[in-house]
Design a protein around this motif. Sequence first.
Motif, mmCIF file in Angstrom:
data_model
loop_
_atom_site.group_PDB
_atom_site.id
_atom_site.type_symbol
_atom_site.label_atom_id
_atom_site.label_comp_id
_atom_site.label_asym_id
_atom_site.label_seq_id
_atom_site.Cartn_x
_atom_site.Cartn_y
_atom_site.Cartn_z
ATOM 1 N N UNK A 160 58.871 -19.468 68.960
ATOM 2 C CA UNK A 160 59.904 -18.769 69.804
ATOM 3 C C UNK A 160 59.366 -17.810 70.482
ATOM 4 N N UNK A 161 59.879 -17.612 72.120
ATOM 5 C CA UNK A 161 59.488 -16.401 72.775
ATOM 6 C C UNK A 161 60.351 -15.837 73.753
ATOM 7 N N UNK A 162 61.611 -16.382 73.476
ATOM 8 C CA UNK A 162 62.728 -16.279 74.364
ATOM 9 C C UNK A 162 64.057 -16.175 73.765
ATOM 10 N N UNK A 163 65.021 -15.316 73.769
ATOM 11 C CA UNK A 163 66.343 -15.102 73.115
ATOM 12 C C UNK A 163 67.320 -14.931 74.074
ATOM 13 N N UNK A 164 68.369 -15.941 74.225
ATOM 14 C CA UNK A 164 69.516 -15.610 75.090
ATOM 15 C C UNK A 164 70.938 -15.453 74.324
ATOM 16 N N UNK A 165 71.732 -14.989 74.951
ATOM 17 C CA UNK A 165 73.231 -14.771 74.405
ATOM 18 C C UNK A 165 74.192 -15.540 75.386
ATOM 19 N N UNK A 166 74.903 -16.329 74.508
ATOM 20 C CA UNK A 166 75.916 -17.298 75.274
ATOM 21 C C UNK A 166 77.133 -16.602 75.623
ATOM 22 N N UNK A 167 77.350 -16.624 76.807
ATOM 23 C CA UNK A 167 78.740 -15.759 77.204
ATOM 24 C C UNK A 167 79.830 -16.776 77.768
ATOM 25 N N UNK A 168 80.114 -17.959 77.017
ATOM 26 C CA UNK A 168 81.016 -18.913 77.555
ATOM 27 C C UNK A 168 82.199 -18.849 76.482
ATOM 28 N N UNK A 169 83.401 -19.007 77.025
ATOM 29 C CA UNK A 169 84.476 -19.166 76.320
ATOM 30 C C UNK A 169 84.654 -20.811 75.882
ATOM 31 N N UNK A 170 85.521 -21.167 75.050
ATOM 32 C CA UNK A 170 85.958 -22.727 74.656
ATOM 33 C C UNK A 170 87.505 -22.565 75.155
ATOM 34 N N UNK A 171 87.641 -23.460 76.087
ATOM 35 C CA UNK A 171 86.939 -24.276 77.001
ATOM 36 C C UNK A 171 86.435 -23.095 78.103
ATOM 37 N N UNK A 172 85.532 -23.533 79.002
ATOM 38 C CA UNK A 172 84.941 -24.767 79.092
ATOM 39 C C UNK A 172 83.957 -25.202 78.287
ATOM 40 N N UNK A 173 83.205 -24.343 77.344
ATOM 41 C CA UNK A 173 82.140 -24.543 76.254
ATOM 42 C C UNK A 173 82.958 -25.116 75.135
ATOM 43 N N UNK A 174 82.194 -25.568 74.164
ATOM 44 C CA UNK A 174 82.544 -25.837 72.678
ATOM 45 C C UNK A 174 81.844 -24.667 72.058
ATOM 46 N N UNK A 175 82.269 -24.468 70.789
ATOM 47 C CA UNK A 175 81.758 -23.354 69.675
ATOM 48 C C UNK A 175 80.533 -23.902 69.499
ATOM 49 N N UNK A 176 80.146 -25.174 69.039
ATOM 50 C CA UNK A 176 78.674 -25.517 68.973
ATOM 51 C C UNK A 176 78.021 -25.959 70.017
ATOM 52 N N UNK A 177 76.787 -26.294 70.317
ATOM 53 C CA UNK A 177 76.309 -26.639 71.404
ATOM 54 C C UNK A 177 76.249 -27.946 71.621
ATOM 55 N N UNK A 178 76.285 -28.817 70.418
ATOM 56 C CA UNK A 178 76.480 -30.429 70.402
ATOM 57 C C UNK A 178 77.664 -30.950 69.568
#
Length: 315
Positions: free
Chosen positions: A297-315
Amino acid sequence: MFDAEEFISEAVETLKQQIDGIAIIACSGGVDSAVAAVLAHQAVGGLLHCVYVDTGFMRKGETEQVEAMFAAHGIELTTVHAADRYFAALEGVTEPEAKRKVIGELFIRVFEDEQVKVDAKYLVQGTIAPDWIESGGGVRDTIKSHHNVGGLPEDMTLAVVEPLRELYKDEVRELARALGISVAERQPFPGPGLAVRTLGDLTPDRVGVVRECCAIVEEEFEAAAERGEMELPWQYYAALLPVRSVGVHGDVRAYGETIVVRAVRSMDGMSARYSEIPHSILQKVSTRITNACKGSVNRVVYDITHKPPGTIEWE
Ligand code: XMP
């Protein structure tokens, strides 16, 4: 107003009437199945067989914790080591719904083996309301097939008993506290486990990276919350993305994988707001992850999406 004590006595009575033979329950270590198991054990005692499947997708130290929790309640637990079967069944499967179906179906097959051994008639499950609402009941679209719903094959021979079917997560947590279950304060964890946090190829190595990164996120956020530097989110974890990017390691070009850190505030998982984590804490998490996963792993990002439109898990 939800009354935990009243719910417990009514549920135990109902379970006594529903179950007149051997029953088995899948104990994932999550609060839902633990509460369902303790209620069913109170109702039918030795008629209940508790089975824990080590799928290979559990969190760090989880198997040992689950075993200790059941021992503390005086409930016998059978651990089935099935990681090899899961990885074999999921070879080449990356599409999220296909993955969930394979996992759900294998989960039932593993139980069928146990069912034959103990001659069970009933399957007790810790299904809660968001599980079946989001799995496409009635007029709603399928958002994602939840582990304990979408994977049920049509030829399943066990009668399903679901004592928590009408409840939401906060109510189940209340029940857990009333029953003295030690996972009561633990954050929710999806049925398919780290498999839905490992996007792309499911290999023991990639799942191992996710396991380590989830443990780092949990440790750092819990320690920071303990020090009063942030509020502990409702759910917080790391997922591995099927994305490679160019980085530098020493003086050498690296082409590594990407970890996304996700943390949300929520009441019941049906909707959520992303958590505003102080940058100093995110930075610590990022450094620990790239140090622990050097070479992958050489990159770490932070998810700034609410639910909706995202879900909590990524799949
Ligand atoms: P999503 O990702 O749908 O998740 O916003 C809502 C909540 O449910 C958890 N989750 C699951 N729980 N079986 C479960 O018992 C599952 O298959 C499953 N998938 C997601 C998720 O972690 C969140 O707390």
